[in-house]
Design a protein around this motif. Sequence first.
Motif, PDB file in Angstrom:
ATOM      1  N   ILE A  87       0.869  -1.280  -0.133  1.00  0.00           N
ATOM      2  CA  ILE A  87       0.134  -0.162   0.045  1.00  0.00           C
ATOM      3  C   ILE A  87       0.869   1.130  -0.172  1.00  0.00           C
ATOM      4  O   ILE A  87       2.190   1.280   0.691  1.00  0.00           O
ATOM      5  CB  ILE A  87      -1.007  -0.207   1.204  1.00  0.00           C
ATOM      6  CG1 ILE A  87      -1.602  -0.921   1.464  1.00  0.00           C
ATOM      7  CG2 ILE A  87      -1.690   1.291   1.494  1.00  0.00           C
ATOM      8  CD1 ILE A  87      -2.514  -1.013   2.724  1.00  0.00           C
ATOM      9  N   HIS A  88       0.405   2.130  -0.612  1.00  0.00           N
ATOM     10  CA  HIS A  88       1.179   3.554  -1.050  1.00  0.00           C
ATOM     11  C   HIS A  88       0.165   4.820  -0.388  1.00  0.00           C
ATOM     12  O   HIS A  88      -0.929   4.767  -1.119  1.00  0.00           O
ATOM     13  CB  HIS A  88       1.686   3.803  -2.315  1.00  0.00           C
ATOM     14  CG  HIS A  88       2.098   5.302  -2.567  1.00  0.00           C
ATOM     15  ND1 HIS A  88       2.419   5.810  -3.436  1.00  0.00           N
ATOM     16  CD2 HIS A  88       2.644   6.159  -1.504  1.00  0.00           C
ATOM     17  CE1 HIS A  88       2.546   6.980  -2.869  1.00  0.00           C
ATOM     18  NE2 HIS A  88       3.279   6.915  -2.124  1.00  0.00           N
ATOM     19  N   VAL A  89       0.711   5.289   0.288  1.00  0.00           N
ATOM     20  CA  VAL A  89      -0.399   6.244   1.286  1.00  0.00           C
ATOM     21  C   VAL A  89       0.971   7.578   1.160  1.00  0.00           C
ATOM     22  O   VAL A  89       1.630   8.085   1.797  1.00  0.00           O
ATOM     23  CB  VAL A  89      -0.360   5.754   2.592  1.00  0.00           C
ATOM     24  CG1 VAL A  89      -1.407   7.446   3.393  1.00  0.00           C
ATOM     25  CG2 VAL A  89      -0.801   4.550   3.336  1.00  0.00           C
ATOM     26  N   ASN A  90      -0.260   8.360   0.318  1.00  0.00           N
ATOM     27  CA  ASN A  90       0.582   9.577  -0.075  1.00  0.00           C
ATOM     28  C   ASN A  90       0.043  11.095   0.335  1.00  0.00           C
ATOM     29  O   ASN A  90      -1.450  10.871   0.489  1.00  0.00           O
ATOM     30  CB  ASN A  90       0.338  10.036  -1.804  1.00  0.00           C
ATOM     31  CG  ASN A  90       0.829  11.045  -2.275  1.00  0.00           C
ATOM     32  OD1 ASN A  90       1.084  12.040  -1.227  1.00  0.00           O
ATOM     33  ND2 ASN A  90       0.408  11.480  -3.348  1.00  0.00           N
ATOM     34  N   MET A 102      -2.187   8.512 -10.713  1.00  0.00           N
ATOM     35  CA  MET A 102      -1.532   7.830  -8.928  1.00  0.00           C
ATOM     36  C   MET A 102      -2.070   6.410  -8.798  1.00  0.00           C
ATOM     37  O   MET A 102      -1.805   4.912  -8.577  1.00  0.00           O
ATOM     38  CB  MET A 102      -1.173   8.550  -7.673  1.00  0.00           C
ATOM     39  CG  MET A 102       0.280   9.288  -7.946  1.00  0.00           C
ATOM     40  SD  MET A 102       0.929   8.122  -8.700  1.00  0.00           S
ATOM     41  CE  MET A 102       1.873   8.539 -10.269  1.00  0.00           C
ATOM     42  N   GLU A 103      -3.651   6.603  -8.922  1.00  0.00           N
ATOM     43  CA  GLU A 103      -4.544   5.340  -8.606  1.00  0.00           C
ATOM     44  C   GLU A 103      -4.576   4.459  -9.618  1.00  0.00           C
ATOM     45  O   GLU A 103      -3.956   3.245  -9.291  1.00  0.00           O
ATOM     46  CB  GLU A 103      -5.827   6.033  -8.638  1.00  0.00           C
ATOM     47  CG  GLU A 103      -7.280   5.263  -8.341  1.00  0.00           C
ATOM     48  CD  GLU A 103      -8.579   4.989  -8.418  1.00  0.00           C
ATOM     49  OE1 GLU A 103      -9.717   4.830  -7.208  1.00  0.00           O
ATOM     50  OE2 GLU A 103      -8.818   6.542  -9.041  1.00  0.00           O
ATOM     51  N   LYS A 104      -4.500   4.741 -11.037  1.00  0.00           N
ATOM     52  CA  LYS A 104      -4.476   3.876 -12.519  1.00  0.00           C
ATOM     53  C   LYS A 104      -2.799   3.048 -12.586  1.00  0.00           C
ATOM     54  O   LYS A 104      -2.779   2.044 -12.674  1.00  0.00           O
ATOM     55  CB  LYS A 104      -4.578   4.466 -13.736  1.00  0.00           C
ATOM     56  CG  LYS A 104      -4.422   3.496 -14.606  1.00  0.00           C
ATOM     57  CD  LYS A 104      -4.426   5.056 -15.868  1.00  0.00           C
ATOM     58  CE  LYS A 104      -4.398   3.729 -17.646  1.00  0.00           C
ATOM     59  NZ  LYS A 104      -5.131   5.387 -18.220  1.00  0.00           N
ATOM     60  N   ALA A 105      -1.871   4.737 -12.106  1.00  0.00           N
ATOM     61  CA  ALA A 105      -0.463   3.319 -11.881  1.00  0.00           C
ATOM     62  C   ALA A 105      -0.455   2.700 -11.031  1.00  0.00           C
ATOM     63  O   ALA A 105       0.269   1.437 -11.572  1.00  0.00           O
ATOM     64  CB  ALA A 105       0.972   4.376 -12.361  1.00  0.00           C
ATOM     65  N   HIS A 106      -0.420   2.229  -9.810  1.00  0.00           N
ATOM     66  CA  HIS A 106      -0.919   1.708  -8.650  1.00  0.00           C
ATOM     67  C   HIS A 106      -1.129   0.413  -9.495  1.00  0.00           C
ATOM     68  O   HIS A 106      -1.376  -0.696  -8.914  1.00  0.00           O
ATOM     69  CB  HIS A 106      -0.839   2.506  -7.214  1.00  0.00           C
ATOM     70  CG  HIS A 106      -0.210   3.127  -6.872  1.00  0.00           C
ATOM     71  ND1 HIS A 106       0.141   4.656  -7.585  1.00  0.00           N
ATOM     72  CD2 HIS A 106       1.077   2.850  -5.631  1.00  0.00           C
ATOM     73  CE1 HIS A 106       1.008   5.338  -6.797  1.00  0.00           C
ATOM     74  NE2 HIS A 106       1.449   4.200  -5.615  1.00  0.00           N
ATOM     75  N   ALA A 107      -3.037   0.607  -9.562  1.00  0.00           N
ATOM     76  CA  ALA A 107      -3.617  -1.003  -9.558  1.00  0.00           C
ATOM     77  C   ALA A 107      -3.099  -1.480 -11.133  1.00  0.00           C
ATOM     78  O   ALA A 107      -2.996  -2.603 -10.670  1.00  0.00           O
ATOM     79  CB  ALA A 107      -5.256  -0.229 -10.491  1.00  0.00           C
ATOM     80  N   GLU A 108      -2.614  -0.811 -11.683  1.00  0.00           N
ATOM     81  CA  GLU A 108      -2.002  -1.653 -12.929  1.00  0.00           C
ATOM     82  C   GLU A 108      -0.573  -2.497 -12.550  1.00  0.00           C
ATOM     83  O   GLU A 108      -0.370  -3.603 -13.118  1.00  0.00           O
ATOM     84  CB  GLU A 108      -1.519  -0.657 -14.218  1.00  0.00           C
ATOM     85  CG  GLU A 108      -1.839  -0.170 -14.968  1.00  0.00           C
ATOM     86  CD  GLU A 108      -1.450   0.922 -15.685  1.00  0.00           C
ATOM     87  OE1 GLU A 108      -0.568   1.506 -15.398  1.00  0.00           O
ATOM     88  OE2 GLU A 108      -2.416   1.208 -17.261  1.00  0.00           O
ATOM     89  N   ARG A 109      -0.058  -2.369 -11.358  1.00  0.00           N
ATOM     90  CA  ARG A 109       0.458  -2.367 -10.597  1.00  0.00           C
ATOM     91  C   ARG A 109       0.639  -3.850  -9.817  1.00  0.00           C
ATOM     92  O   ARG A 109       1.384  -4.440  -9.135  1.00  0.00           O
ATOM     93  CB  ARG A 109       2.066  -1.957 -10.296  1.00  0.00           C
ATOM     94  CG  ARG A 109       2.611  -1.394 -11.582  1.00  0.00           C
ATOM     95  CD  ARG A 109       3.604   0.040 -10.647  1.00  0.00           C
ATOM     96  NE  ARG A 109       4.553   0.518 -12.153  1.00  0.00           N
ATOM     97  CZ  ARG A 109       3.788   1.050 -12.854  1.00  0.00           C
ATOM     98  NH1 ARG A 109       3.097   1.558 -12.737  1.00  0.00           N
ATOM     99  NH2 ARG A 109       4.800   1.516 -13.698  1.00  0.00           N
ATOM    100  N   GLY A 110      -0.895  -3.827  -9.549  1.00  0.00           N
ATOM    101  CA  GLY A 110      -1.735  -4.566  -8.100  1.00  0.00           C
ATOM    102  C   GLY A 110      -0.745  -4.400  -7.165  1.00  0.00           C
ATOM    103  O   GLY A 110      -1.104  -4.989  -5.713  1.00  0.00           O
TER     104      GLY A 110
END
Length: 293
Positions: A87-90, A102-110
């Motif tokens: 989990i990344h918490v910005n 950021m939401e999209k980029a993180h989802a693509e990497r699980g």
Amino acid sequence: MTIGFIGLGGMGRGMAANLLRAGEPLLVWNRGQQPVQELVAKGAQAAASPAEAARVDVLFTMLADDAATRAVLYDGGALAAMPAGAIHVNMATVSVEFAREMEKAHAERGIGYLAAPVLGRVDVAEAGKLNIVAAGPAQLIERVQPYFDLMGQKTWRFGDTPEQANAVKLGVNLALICAIEAMGESSALAGAYGIPSGDFLDLLTNTLFAGSPVYKGYGAMIGQQRYSPAGFKLTLGLKDVNLALDAARPKGVLAASGQAVRDNLLRAVEQGDGDLDLAALAKQSLGKPAGAS
């Protein structure tokens, strides 16, 4: 769980120090090394790079803006280094557009992504009394809530989409900056009739706005013409107003006060006040008395 923290500026340093109370391994990284060494002395582990700090279960970042966060996540390799399921918490104040990216980029990497900007100045961060504005999947917030409890006095949840927390934070900062502008203008009006600004603001903050930390704190700074050291730089206020206006525009929100206060912030920066505290915005209405900082 292992924890990483990237961005040890005035706010991040205190926040990371409070995370050490969790008793779990804390990896820290910052461009400058002094805050890293201070935290290592308190029990943290220094990471050699953003990527190393990101090889954890939960990564917190507290960076200046969109560009700084993007540089760490992409150029610094932090996003690529995060394991699936992490989990990344910005916790920075960033644009709603960047939150979507950021939401999209993180989802693509699980990888889970949460936005959790904070309310409070450096002393509040050090005391672990921040108010945390969080948005994103509820199950992810539940997993990191024990860490929020170490850094803040309350977590305010505002939806399942990270950008919602960023919109709330931008709205809060817009209200704060407009309050400073209002104090400057109203005390200038009283001053034009021979009333010292400190006396006027003492009345204002003990009657109409009694109990408000924004009016109380910034009112005292304006009344005393105390604009340094900066707890929150005027340039950062300008950045946040611009982000708020950018967020308002596509939604058809008329932010007339925001437009006006941005013009005054721009003038303040042009006049060399950018590194002063945000309270220095009031100088645009009050003028700069001889000998004032």
